[in-house]
Design an enzyme around this catalytic site. Structure first.
Site: not given
Ligand code: PAP
Length: 326
Positions: A71, A73-74, A134, A156, A164, A291-292
């Site tokens: 969570k 930005g992976t 991870h 992050r 998140s 939400k990103g």
């Molecule tokens: P993971 O480690 O399980 O793969 P990961 O992708 O690190 O998850 O985290 C998801 C977060 O990245 C979400 O944040 P939020 O809950 O605060 O919204 C997701 O919205 C955000 N995210 C995914 N893709 C993007 C992107 N292209 N740009 C910015 N934020 C993103």
């Protein structure tokens, strides 16, 4: 890195090991979080996969490893790294990202690759192979640290990361009769670092130190910096991966094209990310796009919870030079 003494070949081997490990309730309310080699790992994340990955993965010099605390930005970094490293094969208009989840294109070692098959055949994959991970830096297989492969880490700010994480657990909760914990209920564990792939400070510091000692080996990125200036960070990433953008590419707007392709709004609205499902875990692809934003934590954490958690993080990071913008 020390692997467990007995390889976790069978479910019985795993159960035997679990009996010896400290455990905690995970965010899903189950007693499924185990402290293994200094990292809190949800058993659903597959400890056997972690073990096989450590024992069997052999890095190639051309490999790219996208590492992170969950969570952070992976998904975004997977899309960016794939687009930069494979841009000579696929232009932005024909990118596999348009029809395939970043998590399919850049699979996680511990779950996607090593959990079902202890010896997946990864030799056949065309270079550069790009993988997600991870694990803590100190728990990576030696061949990753010893080869010339590149590691890109994204972190992050810890408040948005935990929010998140918590929101993801809610969206992806399977109906197993066990209630999810509220943020209040798991706050004390959070402060001890006892949540998936934590402690946060150990996860980030391992890569932070490695990036200071070996800047050609480990690139340390921050979600907030990417949000602020994606073009600058894409150039930095390409340079680090040994494939800098040429003047001609810059003039043609290739950097901006990749930034747009991998942007939150673009990826989130693709059919595959709206309706697809992760094959092993069953998690909807849409759960990776919420939400990103930077600073969403204010909607979920009280000022005193945030302040207390930040004090703990600050103390743990003392002397490292690592700071976060919230
Ligand atoms: P993971 O480690 O399980 O793969 P990961 O992708 O690190 O998850 O985290 C998801 C977060 O990245 C979400 O944040 P939020 O809950 O605060 O919204 C997701 O919205 C955000 N995210 C995914 N893709 C993007 C992107 N292209 N740009 C910015 N934020 C993103």
């Amino acid at each position: 890195m020390e692997t467990s003494k007995t390889p976790l070949n069978t479910e019985e081997d795993l159960q035997e090991l679990l009996l010896t490990l400290p455990s905690e309730k995970n965010l899903d309310g189950n007693n499924s979080l185990y402290l293994y080699q200094g990292a809190w790992i949800p058993v659903s994340f597959n400890l056997r996969g972690v073990d096989s990955f450590q024992r069997h993965f052999v890095a190639q010099d051309t490999d790219i490893i996208v590492a992170s605390m969950p969570k952070s930005g992976t998904t975004w970094l997977k899309a960016l790294a794939f687009s930069v490293a494979k841009r000579h094969i696929y232009g932005a208009g024909e990118s596999p990202l348009l029809t395939t989840s970043p998590h399919e294109l850049v699979p996680f070692f511990e779950t996607d690759l090593y959990s079902k098959d202890q010896l997946p055949d990864l030799e056949q994959l065309p270079p550069p192979r790009i993988f997600g991970c991870h694990s803590h830096y100190g728990n990576l297989p030696e061949s990753i640290r010893d080869s010339k492969c590149k590691v890109v880490y994204i972190c992050r700010n810890p408040l948005d990361q935990i929010v998140s994480f918590f929101q993801f657990a809610h969206k992806f909760k399977v109906d197993d009769g066990v209630s999810l914990l509220s943020l209040d209920e798991c706050y004390e564990s959070i402060c001890r670092g006892a949540y998936g792939q934590g402690p946060f400070w150990d996860n980030v510091l391992g890569y932070w130190k490695a990036s200071s000692e070996r800047p050609d080996k480990v690139l340390f990125l921050k979600f907030e910096d990417l949000k602020e200036d994606i073009v600058f960070n894409l150039k930095k990433l390409a340079e680090f991966l040994g494939v800098p953008f040429t003047d001609e590419e810059e003039k043609e707007g290739v950097v901006e094209e990749i930034a747009r392709l991998c942007s939150f709004d673009n990826l989130r609205n693709l059919e595959v990310n709206k309706n697809g499902v992760r094959p092993l875990s069953g998690a909807p692809n849409s759960a990776f796009f919420r939400k990103g934003e930077v600073g969403d934590w204010v909607n979920y954490l009280s000022p005193s919870m945030a302040e207390n958690f930040l004090d703990i993080i600050e103390e743990k990071l003392t002397g490292s030079g690592l700071t976060f913008r919230n």
